[in-house]
Design an enzyme around this catalytic site. Structure first.
Site, PDB file in Angstrom:
ATOM      1  N   GLU A 283       9.647  -6.514  -5.978  1.00 27.32           N
ATOM      2  CA  GLU A 283       8.987  -5.209  -5.923  1.00 27.32           C
ATOM      3  C   GLU A 283       9.234  -4.551  -4.573  1.00 27.32           C
ATOM      4  O   GLU A 283       9.422  -5.242  -3.570  1.00 27.32           O
ATOM      5  CB  GLU A 283       7.471  -5.396  -6.091  1.00 27.32           C
ATOM      6  CG  GLU A 283       7.087  -6.013  -7.408  1.00 27.32           C
ATOM      7  CD  GLU A 283       5.574  -6.181  -7.535  1.00 27.32           C
ATOM      8  OE1 GLU A 283       4.823  -5.706  -6.675  1.00 27.32           O
ATOM      9  OE2 GLU A 283       5.161  -6.798  -8.520  1.00 27.32           O
ATOM     10  N   LYS A 285       8.191  -2.974  -1.138  1.00 34.39           N
ATOM     11  CA  LYS A 285       7.041  -3.220  -0.265  1.00 34.39           C
ATOM     12  C   LYS A 285       6.616  -1.884   0.347  1.00 34.39           C
ATOM     13  O   LYS A 285       7.327  -1.306   1.166  1.00 34.39           O
ATOM     14  CB  LYS A 285       7.402  -4.226   0.825  1.00 34.39           C
ATOM     15  CG  LYS A 285       6.204  -4.636   1.671  1.00 34.39           C
ATOM     16  CD  LYS A 285       6.594  -5.750   2.641  1.00 34.39           C
ATOM     17  CE  LYS A 285       5.386  -6.420   3.275  1.00 34.39           C
ATOM     18  NZ  LYS A 285       4.565  -5.548   4.062  1.00 34.39           N
ATOM     19  N   ARG A 290      -3.621  -2.301   1.691  1.00 34.83           N
ATOM     20  CA  ARG A 290      -3.909  -2.986   0.448  1.00 34.83           C
ATOM     21  C   ARG A 290      -5.327  -2.661   0.003  1.00 34.83           C
ATOM     22  O   ARG A 290      -6.235  -2.645   0.802  1.00 34.83           O
ATOM     23  CB  ARG A 290      -3.796  -4.476   0.716  1.00 34.83           C
ATOM     24  CG  ARG A 290      -4.056  -5.356  -0.470  1.00 34.83           C
ATOM     25  CD  ARG A 290      -3.646  -6.733  -0.039  1.00 34.83           C
ATOM     26  NE  ARG A 290      -3.729  -7.702  -1.080  1.00 34.83           N
ATOM     27  CZ  ARG A 290      -3.087  -8.861  -1.016  1.00 34.83           C
ATOM     28  NH1 ARG A 290      -2.343  -9.143   0.028  1.00 34.83           N
ATOM     29  NH2 ARG A 290      -3.189  -9.739  -1.978  1.00 34.83           N
ATOM     30  N   ARG A 305      -8.312  -5.195   2.530  1.00 40.23           N
ATOM     31  CA  ARG A 305      -7.733  -6.533   2.618  1.00 40.23           C
ATOM     32  C   ARG A 305      -8.737  -7.504   3.245  1.00 40.23           C
ATOM     33  O   ARG A 305      -8.696  -8.695   3.021  1.00 40.23           O
ATOM     34  CB  ARG A 305      -6.494  -6.404   3.496  1.00 40.23           C
ATOM     35  CG  ARG A 305      -5.638  -7.591   3.606  1.00 40.23           C
ATOM     36  CD  ARG A 305      -4.512  -7.225   4.562  1.00 40.23           C
ATOM     37  NE  ARG A 305      -3.508  -8.244   4.561  1.00 40.23           N
ATOM     38  CZ  ARG A 305      -3.632  -9.390   5.203  1.00 40.23           C
ATOM     39  NH1 ARG A 305      -4.703  -9.657   5.883  1.00 40.23           N
ATOM     40  NH2 ARG A 305      -2.639 -10.257   5.167  1.00 40.23           N
ATOM     41  N   GLU A 335      -1.254  -1.269  -3.435  1.00 41.40           N
ATOM     42  CA  GLU A 335      -1.087  -0.710  -2.088  1.00 41.40           C
ATOM     43  C   GLU A 335      -1.292   0.794  -2.183  1.00 41.40           C
ATOM     44  O   GLU A 335      -0.676   1.458  -3.021  1.00 41.40           O
ATOM     45  CB  GLU A 335       0.330  -1.042  -1.582  1.00 41.40           C
ATOM     46  CG  GLU A 335       0.566  -0.731  -0.134  1.00 41.40           C
ATOM     47  CD  GLU A 335       0.146  -1.850   0.832  1.00 41.40           C
ATOM     48  OE1 GLU A 335      -0.493  -2.835   0.391  1.00 41.40           O
ATOM     49  OE2 GLU A 335       0.436  -1.715   2.030  1.00 41.40           O
ATOM     50  N   PHE A 375      -0.090  -3.891  -8.108  1.00 44.46           N
ATOM     51  CA  PHE A 375       0.838  -5.016  -8.218  1.00 44.46           C
ATOM     52  C   PHE A 375       0.229  -6.305  -8.768  1.00 44.46           C
ATOM     53  O   PHE A 375       0.935  -7.273  -8.989  1.00 44.46           O
ATOM     54  CB  PHE A 375       1.571  -5.292  -6.904  1.00 44.46           C
ATOM     55  CG  PHE A 375       0.702  -5.380  -5.679  1.00 44.46           C
ATOM     56  CD1 PHE A 375      -0.145  -6.444  -5.481  1.00 44.46           C
ATOM     57  CD2 PHE A 375       0.772  -4.388  -4.701  1.00 44.46           C
ATOM     58  CE1 PHE A 375      -0.921  -6.543  -4.348  1.00 44.46           C
ATOM     59  CE2 PHE A 375      -0.010  -4.472  -3.553  1.00 44.46           C
ATOM     60  CZ  PHE A 375      -0.861  -5.549  -3.372  1.00 44.46           C
ATOM     61  N   ARG A 450      -1.397 -18.607   1.392  1.00 51.16           N
ATOM     62  CA  ARG A 450       0.002 -18.247   1.526  1.00 51.16           C
ATOM     63  C   ARG A 450       0.784 -19.393   0.914  1.00 51.16           C
ATOM     64  O   ARG A 450       0.789 -20.484   1.469  1.00 51.16           O
ATOM     65  CB  ARG A 450       0.282 -18.201   3.035  1.00 51.16           C
ATOM     66  CG  ARG A 450       1.398 -17.375   3.513  1.00 51.16           C
ATOM     67  CD  ARG A 450       1.486 -17.507   5.022  1.00 51.16           C
ATOM     68  NE  ARG A 450       0.352 -16.934   5.733  1.00 51.16           N
ATOM     69  CZ  ARG A 450       0.206 -15.634   5.967  1.00 51.16           C
ATOM     70  NH1 ARG A 450       1.128 -14.784   5.588  1.00 51.16           N
ATOM     71  NH2 ARG A 450      -0.852 -15.183   6.604  1.00 51.16           N
ATOM     72  N   LYS A 456       8.092 -12.107   1.372  1.00 50.21           N
ATOM     73  CA  LYS A 456       8.478 -10.764   1.817  1.00 50.21           C
ATOM     74  C   LYS A 456       9.789 -10.789   2.584  1.00 50.21           C
ATOM     75  O   LYS A 456      10.142 -11.793   3.213  1.00 50.21           O
ATOM     76  CB  LYS A 456       7.374 -10.161   2.662  1.00 50.21           C
ATOM     77  CG  LYS A 456       7.091 -10.909   3.934  1.00 50.21           C
ATOM     78  CD  LYS A 456       5.930 -10.277   4.691  1.00 50.21           C
ATOM     79  CE  LYS A 456       5.514 -11.200   5.821  1.00 50.21           C
ATOM     80  NZ  LYS A 456       4.451 -10.719   6.636  1.00 50.21           N
TER      81      LYS A 456
HETATM   82  P1  AMP Z   1       2.363  -8.482   5.389  1.00 52.63           P
HETATM   83  O1  AMP Z   1       1.065  -7.759   5.711  1.00 52.63           O
HETATM   84  O2  AMP Z   1       3.518  -8.022   6.209  1.00 52.63           O
HETATM   85  O3  AMP Z   1       2.166  -9.983   5.385  1.00 52.63           O
HETATM   86  O4  AMP Z   1       2.782  -8.136   3.883  1.00 52.63           O
HETATM   87  C1  AMP Z   1       1.937  -8.330   2.813  1.00 52.63           C
HETATM   88  C2  AMP Z   1       1.267  -7.011   2.470  1.00 52.63           C
HETATM   89  O5  AMP Z   1       2.215  -6.093   1.927  1.00 52.63           O
HETATM   90  C3  AMP Z   1       0.248  -7.115   1.374  1.00 52.63           C
HETATM   91  O6  AMP Z   1      -0.991  -7.570   1.875  1.00 52.63           O
HETATM   92  C4  AMP Z   1       0.161  -5.699   0.850  1.00 52.63           C
HETATM   93  O7  AMP Z   1      -0.772  -4.963   1.618  1.00 52.63           O
HETATM   94  C5  AMP Z   1       1.531  -5.110   1.172  1.00 52.63           C
HETATM   95  N1  AMP Z   1       2.343  -4.747  -0.004  1.00 52.63           N
HETATM   96  C6  AMP Z   1       3.080  -3.628  -0.122  1.00 52.63           C
HETATM   97  N2  AMP Z   1       3.737  -3.589  -1.292  1.00 52.63           N
HETATM   98  C7  AMP Z   1       3.399  -4.718  -1.957  1.00 52.63           C
HETATM   99  C8  AMP Z   1       3.775  -5.268  -3.228  1.00 52.63           C
HETATM  100  N3  AMP Z   1       4.618  -4.660  -4.044  1.00 52.63           N
HETATM  101  N4  AMP Z   1       3.224  -6.461  -3.573  1.00 52.63           N
HETATM  102  C9  AMP Z   1       2.367  -7.104  -2.763  1.00 52.63           C
HETATM  103  N5  AMP Z   1       1.993  -6.641  -1.553  1.00 52.63           N
HETATM  104  C10 AMP Z   1       2.499  -5.456  -1.142  1.00 52.63           C
END
Ligand code: AMP
Length: 612
Positions: A283, A285, A290, A305, A335, A375, A450, A456
């Site tokens: 998907e 990002k 969130r 979040r 998101e 999502f 996690r 990601k």
């Molecule tokens: P990070 O904060 O860098 O660890 O990335 C995870 C965060 O990406 C999640 O907590 C969401 O807020 C955001 N996010 C954006 N797009 C998506 C997606 N398609 N699926 C899941 N999380 C997403």
């Protein structure tokens, strides 16, 4: 329980920096607490007046707490302010003056936990005209009857600065250790653990200790499972006290109560992702924030979040969720990102985050309307979907989310090809997005963890680390030269060790701080600063002021290097550190425990060498 006894425990805990010792004392306190008080005691240990997701702001500032001390102690405002300035902690000032009150009050009574808790709750609930006087009266009433030690903690709670350093994992460990005898009755567990210990050839003399440790781990796991779907440690402690372990069955997923979010792992390339997941959903990002949305007919809740209730901030999303999601009862996640309808482009994170506000909500909603890209789904029409596979959950989502004006499904592909994943990644970047998240088709929804269910991949910046690091501020250095005017020159930051529930130093940051950042940070950091190293903080560097681990900042750096002075992931005398770290932003959407973990830093360091 008398509040005096609780305050004595708090005093002990405040002086401890070893987490093990802290767990022990906390377990003793929770064992002593009766079922009527345990919920309140757990909240007070957390420095709160309710569950993590409940808003219980007191609405009391330092000025009003000072006024209440004046009222109760008979000392002057000037005397109290002076002591506060010198000590940097209103709790200590309250302790000083309430232990030598000038007037003995007729209404003085022995305080118990219930009385203190109830007064603080009343303070947080009093609103409207005349509320200031009522709040002041309730606070002064407590100080009136308080000893010095009691006053110290009574002053700190409404200021949300209890300074005990007790984290939720420590509370869970303490609860688990109090259940040891019940755990020992579980024949199945004992069998499993003993088999494992035999295989590992655990020595006779260590046998009992190791067995107990493993039983506690199992108990802790059971508690955490419930905490992840219902983050209310007060309720969990109360149920355990009343009914023991079997009582946990009563705690179920519930609309209106936020579930702790699943977290993404990171890998460095599409090849690694495909190797790990095989055929998967990829998907885009989105770089917004969130949200977890709960809908029960016409009632909607929106949680951040961090499980903070943000429903009132987003009337546009509430309306869209009611109108565009075709089901009555649901919990889902997505998101939210601001969208520029004129140019058909997403706004950057700095714009989107402006929608998180208390005032001027409607105007900003018009200026920067949000879109919600859904999502995941955890609950649908009375059914818990968390244990279904992602494929199943995605199917359920498709049935209830159309291509609405505001709510839509995330853009995605399904693939087992690294090349296709790369193409989709590039396309996402071109569309102004942050990268991709690949999802394991067979994974359950793993709350609060996690675990490679999500991976990601973000845009890599030349000469920089592939990803930013979220560091927790643990202290600061006062400035020199131009920066003295702000009193803040550099920050000391740490990463989070999930295993040990402590914060370990990783970087000292002097750059990337604009003057605006500096003055904003100085204001908030001053309130939680002290000359004493806070509990759960590990650092060999000593900043001019320590701060309680509370604020998270996003950092970029050139690379991760080994360092003899930092303590993150320390091995053979060397820890890991960020080289040329710079601050990007203050991450108000993250709690200290949401910061980058020590494990992640270790993995990032190991992967670094493999960069092409
Ligand atoms: P990070 O904060 O860098 O660890 O990335 C995870 C965060 O990406 C999640 O907590 C969401 O807020 C955001 N996010 C954006 N797009 C998506 C997606 N398609 N699926 C899941 N999380 C997403």
């Amino acid at each position: 329980m008398n509040f005096r006894e609780l305050a004595e425990y708090f005093n002990k805990i405040e002086l401890i920096s070893s987490r093990l010792e802290m767990t022990k004392i906390l377990a003793e306190l929770l064992k002593k607490a009766d079922s009527e008080n345990i919920k309140k005691i757990v909240f007070l240990c957390q420095g709160r007046l309710g569950a993590n997701y409940e808003k219980t702001e007191s609405g009391l500032g330092e000025k009003m707490v000072i006024e209440a001390i004046v009222k109760a102690s008979g000392f002057t405002k000037k005397e109290i302010e002076k002591s506060f300035r010198e000590k940097g902690d209103l709790g200590l000032a309250a302790e000083e003056f309430c232990s030598q009150k000038k007037q003995a009050s007729l209404f003085s009574e022995e305080l118990n936990v219930k009385k203190v808790f109830n007064n603080l709750i009343k303070i947080s609930k009093t609103e409207g005209t005349g509320s200031k006087e009522s709040k002041l009266k309730l606070m002064a009433e407590l100080f009136n009857s308080a000893s010095g030690t009691e006053a110290k903690f009574i002053a700190r709670i409404p200021l949300e600065n209890l300074r005990l350093g007790v984290g939720d994992p420590t509370i869970m460990d303490s609860l688990a250790s109090n259940l040891l005898e019940e755990g020992k009755q579980n024949k199945q567990w004992i069998k499993e653990i003993e088999t494992e210990m035999k295989e590992k050839k655990i020595k006779e003399k260590n046998w009992k200790e190791e067995l107990n440790r493993k039983i506690k781990l199992k108990l802790r796991e059971k508690i955490e499972e419930k905490y992840n779907i219902h983050p209310d440690l007060g309720l969990i402690a109360e149920i355990l006290k009343k009914k023991g372990l079997k009582g946990l069955k009563e705690i179920q997923i519930q609309i209106g109560i936020p579930i702790r979010p699943t977290l993404a792992e990171r890998l460095n390339s599409s090849e690694e992702i495909i190797k790990k997941l095989g055929n998967c959903i990829v998907e885009s990002k989105y770089d917004g924030f969130r949200i977890q949305c709960h809908k029960d007919g016409n009632k909607v809740w929106i949680y951040s979040r961090q499980s903070e209730n943000m429903t009132e901030m987003f009337p546009d999303l509430v309306k869209a969720i009611k109108e565009e999601i075709k089901t009555e009862k649901v919990i889902l996640e997505g998101e939210a990102i601001a969208f520029n309808e004129l140019t058909n482009e997403f706004w950057p994170f700095q714009i989107t985050i402006q929608r998180k506000r208390k005032y001027g909500i409607d105007d900003k909603a018009k200026e920067f309307p949000l879109k919600l890209f859904v999502f995941d789904i955890m609950f649908l029409e009375g059914k818990n979907l968390m244990n279904e596979t992602f494929t199943e959950r995605r199917k359920a989502l498709k049935d209830i989310i159309g291509n609405g004006n505001t709510v839509a499904l995330t853009n995605f592909i399904e693939t087992d090809s690294a090349k296709k994943l790369d193409e989709f990644f590039e396309e996402s970047i071109t569309n102004g997005l942050e990268g991709i998240i690949a999802k394991d088709l067979n994974a359950k929804y793993i709350a609060g963890k996690r675990k490679f269910a999500w991976i990601k991949l973000k845009r890599s910046y030349k000469g920089e680390l592939n990803d930013s690091v979220d560091g927790v501020i643990i202290g600061y250095y006062t400035g020199k030269g131009k920066r003295t005017e702000f009193g803040l020159g550099a920050l000391l930051t740490a990463v989070y060790s999930e295993k040990e529930d402590v914060f370990k130093s990783i970087a000292k940051i002097g750059t990337g701080l604009t003057d605006k950042n500096l003055s904003e940070l100085e204001k908030i950091l001053k309130k939680i600063s002290s000359k004493k190293k806070p509990a759960r903080v590990e650092s060999e560097l000593t900043p001019d002021y320590w701060t309680a681990p509370k604020y998270v900042i996003e950092l970029r750096a050139d690379e991760i290097t080994q360092s003899p002075i930092h303590l993150a992931a320390k091995k053979d005398g060397k820890g890991l550190a960020l080289r040329f770290p710079r601050m990007i932003s203050i991450r108000q959407d993250k709690k200290p425990e949401d910061a980058t973990t020590e494990e992640e830093i270790k993995k990032m360091y190991e992967k670094q060498g493999k960069k092409e």
